[in-house]
Design an enzyme around this catalytic site. Sequence first.
Site, PDB file in Angstrom:
ATOM      1  N   GLU A  79       1.199  -1.571   0.261  1.00  0.00           N
ATOM      2  CA  GLU A  79      -0.011   0.280   0.303  1.00  0.00           C
ATOM      3  C   GLU A  79       0.541   1.406   0.150  1.00  0.00           C
ATOM      4  O   GLU A  79       1.863   1.612   0.256  1.00  0.00           O
ATOM      5  CB  GLU A  79      -0.439  -0.253   1.318  1.00  0.00           C
ATOM      6  CG  GLU A  79      -2.174  -1.144   1.301  1.00  0.00           C
ATOM      7  CD  GLU A  79      -2.635  -1.246   2.115  1.00  0.00           C
ATOM      8  OE1 GLU A  79      -3.931  -1.608   2.173  1.00  0.00           O
ATOM      9  OE2 GLU A  79      -2.738  -0.416   3.338  1.00  0.00           O
ATOM     10  N   CYS A  92       3.322   8.512   0.851  1.00  0.00           N
ATOM     11  CA  CYS A  92       3.743   7.474   1.747  1.00  0.00           C
ATOM     12  C   CYS A  92       4.486   6.128   0.808  1.00  0.00           C
ATOM     13  O   CYS A  92       3.512   5.786   1.023  1.00  0.00           O
ATOM     14  CB  CYS A  92       2.636   7.537   3.257  1.00  0.00           C
ATOM     15  SG  CYS A  92       3.399   6.676   3.694  1.00  0.00           S
ATOM     16  N   CYS A  99       6.876  -6.312   7.352  1.00  0.00           N
ATOM     17  CA  CYS A  99       7.551  -5.613   8.623  1.00  0.00           C
ATOM     18  C   CYS A  99       8.515  -7.316   9.200  1.00  0.00           C
ATOM     19  O   CYS A  99       7.571  -7.758   9.217  1.00  0.00           O
ATOM     20  CB  CYS A  99       7.304  -4.526   8.923  1.00  0.00           C
ATOM     21  SG  CYS A  99       9.045  -3.522   9.229  1.00  0.00           S
ATOM     22  N   CYS A 103       6.811  -4.140  15.451  1.00  0.00           N
ATOM     23  CA  CYS A 103       6.302  -3.507  16.819  1.00  0.00           C
ATOM     24  C   CYS A 103       5.190  -3.865  17.299  1.00  0.00           C
ATOM     25  O   CYS A 103       4.723  -4.161  16.083  1.00  0.00           O
ATOM     26  CB  CYS A 103       6.595  -2.351  16.683  1.00  0.00           C
ATOM     27  SG  CYS A 103       8.443  -1.802  15.518  1.00  0.00           S
ATOM     28  N   CYS A 106       1.778  -1.233  15.734  1.00  0.00           N
ATOM     29  CA  CYS A 106       2.141  -0.924  14.140  1.00  0.00           C
ATOM     30  C   CYS A 106       0.943  -2.045  13.322  1.00  0.00           C
ATOM     31  O   CYS A 106       1.955  -3.388  14.184  1.00  0.00           O
ATOM     32  CB  CYS A 106       3.619  -1.447  13.557  1.00  0.00           C
ATOM     33  SG  CYS A 106       3.538  -1.119  11.997  1.00  0.00           S
ATOM     34  N   LEU A 206      10.851   6.573  17.888  1.00  0.00           N
ATOM     35  CA  LEU A 206      11.646   6.412  18.506  1.00  0.00           C
ATOM     36  C   LEU A 206      10.792   6.201  19.849  1.00  0.00           C
ATOM     37  O   LEU A 206      10.993   4.479  20.811  1.00  0.00           O
ATOM     38  CB  LEU A 206      12.564   7.616  19.818  1.00  0.00           C
ATOM     39  CG  LEU A 206      12.414   7.789  21.133  1.00  0.00           C
ATOM     40  CD1 LEU A 206      13.768   6.711  21.513  1.00  0.00           C
ATOM     41  CD2 LEU A 206      12.780   8.992  21.739  1.00  0.00           C
ATOM     42  N   ASN A 281      -2.840   4.884  15.893  1.00  0.00           N
ATOM     43  CA  ASN A 281      -3.886   4.987  15.213  1.00  0.00           C
ATOM     44  C   ASN A 281      -4.297   3.569  15.689  1.00  0.00           C
ATOM     45  O   ASN A 281      -3.541   2.641  14.915  1.00  0.00           O
ATOM     46  CB  ASN A 281      -3.628   5.591  13.597  1.00  0.00           C
ATOM     47  CG  ASN A 281      -2.972   6.596  13.392  1.00  0.00           C
ATOM     48  OD1 ASN A 281      -4.127   7.575  13.808  1.00  0.00           O
ATOM     49  ND2 ASN A 281      -1.944   7.031  12.464  1.00  0.00           N
ATOM     50  N   CYS A 324      -0.598   6.615   9.485  1.00  0.00           N
ATOM     51  CA  CYS A 324       0.092   5.645  10.317  1.00  0.00           C
ATOM     52  C   CYS A 324       0.388   4.882  11.661  1.00  0.00           C
ATOM     53  O   CYS A 324       0.132   4.703  11.556  1.00  0.00           O
ATOM     54  CB  CYS A 324       1.207   7.023  11.209  1.00  0.00           C
ATOM     55  SG  CYS A 324       2.230   7.842  10.135  1.00  0.00           S
TER      56      CYS A 324
HETATM   57  N1  SAH Z   1       9.716   0.812   9.486  1.00  0.00           N
HETATM   58  C1  SAH Z   1       9.920   2.817   9.884  1.00  0.00           C
HETATM   59  C2  SAH Z   1       8.389   3.547   8.838  1.00  0.00           C
HETATM   60  C3  SAH Z   1       7.035   2.627   8.859  1.00  0.00           C
HETATM   61  S1  SAH Z   1       5.951   3.583  10.156  1.00  0.00           S
HETATM   62  C4  SAH Z   1       9.434   2.714  11.117  1.00  0.00           C
HETATM   63  O1  SAH Z   1       9.460   2.007  11.922  1.00  0.00           O
HETATM   64  O2  SAH Z   1       9.691   3.984  11.762  1.00  0.00           O
HETATM   65  C5  SAH Z   1       6.077   5.044   9.658  1.00  0.00           C
HETATM   66  C6  SAH Z   1       5.595   5.582  11.674  1.00  0.00           C
HETATM   67  O3  SAH Z   1       4.280   5.158  12.013  1.00  0.00           O
HETATM   68  C7  SAH Z   1       6.822   5.223  12.038  1.00  0.00           C
HETATM   69  O4  SAH Z   1       7.458   6.341  13.342  1.00  0.00           O
HETATM   70  C8  SAH Z   1       5.996   4.034  13.184  1.00  0.00           C
HETATM   71  O5  SAH Z   1       6.603   3.423  14.596  1.00  0.00           O
HETATM   72  C9  SAH Z   1       4.414   4.646  13.263  1.00  0.00           C
HETATM   73  N2  SAH Z   1       3.399   4.061  13.617  1.00  0.00           N
HETATM   74  C10 SAH Z   1       3.426   2.316  13.760  1.00  0.00           C
HETATM   75  N3  SAH Z   1       2.431   2.523  14.036  1.00  0.00           N
HETATM   76  C11 SAH Z   1       1.275   3.225  14.242  1.00  0.00           C
HETATM   77  C12 SAH Z   1      -0.263   3.250  14.938  1.00  0.00           C
HETATM   78  N4  SAH Z   1      -0.686   2.458  15.056  1.00  0.00           N
HETATM   79  N5  SAH Z   1      -0.246   4.579  15.178  1.00  0.00           N
HETATM   80  C13 SAH Z   1       0.498   5.880  14.966  1.00  0.00           C
HETATM   81  N6  SAH Z   1       1.915   5.564  14.392  1.00  0.00           N
HETATM   82  C14 SAH Z   1       2.291   4.640  14.041  1.00  0.00           C
END
Ligand code: SAH
Length: 365
Positions: A79, A92, A99, A103, A106, A206, A281, A324
């Site tokens: 996506e 984006c 991935c 995390c 995510c 972070l 989110n 995000c």
């Molecule tokens: N893997 C990379 C880029 C992808 S995510 C990274 O982690 O930086 C882009 C951003 O969205 C990252 O800061 C990630 O931590 C954040 N993110 C992930 N899940 C989220 C959620 N459910 N709500 C808000 N931000 C989220």
Amino acid sequence: MGVWLKELGEPRFRVSQIYQWLWAKGGKDFVQMTNLSLKLRQQLAQNFIIRWPKLAKVQVSQDGTRKFVLVLDDEKSIESVLIPERDHYTLCLSSQVGCVMSCRFCHTGQMGFERNLEVYEILAQVVLAREYVKQENLALPLRNIVFMGMGEPLLNWSNLEKSLHLLRNDKYFNFSRRRLTVSTVGIKDKLKKFGQSRLGMLAFSLHAPNQTLRKQLMPKAANWELKEIIAALRNYPLEKRERITIEYVLLDRVNDSRECALQLAKLLSGLRCKVNLISYNPWPGSLFARPKKERILAFEQVLWSKGITAILRKSKGDDILAACGQLRTAFAPKSAFKDASAKILVGENRQSLKNKNQITSLGCE
Ligand code: SAH
């Protein structure tokens, strides 16, 4: 393709001419490339195929955000998200299918890792979005690229680097360095390489002000100790007036307390950065919640009071799971690929957490 053209006795600029036609124009068929001789076009068509990923689905959010689902050659899908800003669109991009980092908060992290994207698959997201903007007569230009979609971009470093070079190239995409941002959880060695390459801006995910909590939320990313990462960020090459973006997702009652904000301010003290606060989110089945507005504002206020620049990032597209951290795809059904109209590209490129209570404001209180 370069070697092949050389063997035919073609001049060097031929490669860039063909690339220009592919990347700048989104070329679909060698026959249309009328600035080449008919013979060369026929030879190209006999030896290479152009296959673009298929734009299988577009979802439009109430706020004008568009989510694109692209089906790739092997039927996996990714996506990308087109986000309207005041005077331009930001796109984006995804860098991987799935991935590996998993995390906890995510959505992409829950689907596991499938594979890295090829250079042409990364760039096709831009080509298709640009075509869409044109076709739909959208009023704003596509001017910003952020690698904040699916995947950990620095784990696909060699293809990311090549893609960034092509995106910067004024013959193909012509994005300036400041308009290309790579978001990463921090991958040792690759972070340094990206900094030295000077190909784009850095956003660092972070999400926790100490190692203990970060390990809980981002178990794999936290293998690189926070202390060492922050030291690496302090040495990160920045040009005049540039700053690192620090991303911090606010998770209700997990990392959003006053104590966490104080720890965060201390951790970042003296670092040339700005903090992007992202209200969590949620996605179907997610275990965390978005904090109430007052808690978010209070968190932001603490950072400001300690001299840290903090901005609350407005979530866009969350009604279509395009914000995000909400991206996730399943395998596309075979039929989705049957009517793929665009054929090739490539030439040489082608060769839970069980219990939420396990995570509390660990280490902050
Ligand atoms: N893997 C990379 C880029 C992808 S995510 C990274 O982690 O930086 C882009 C951003 O969205 C990252 O800061 C990630 O931590 C954040 N993110 C992930 N899940 C989220 C959620 N459910 N709500 C808000 N931000 C989220």
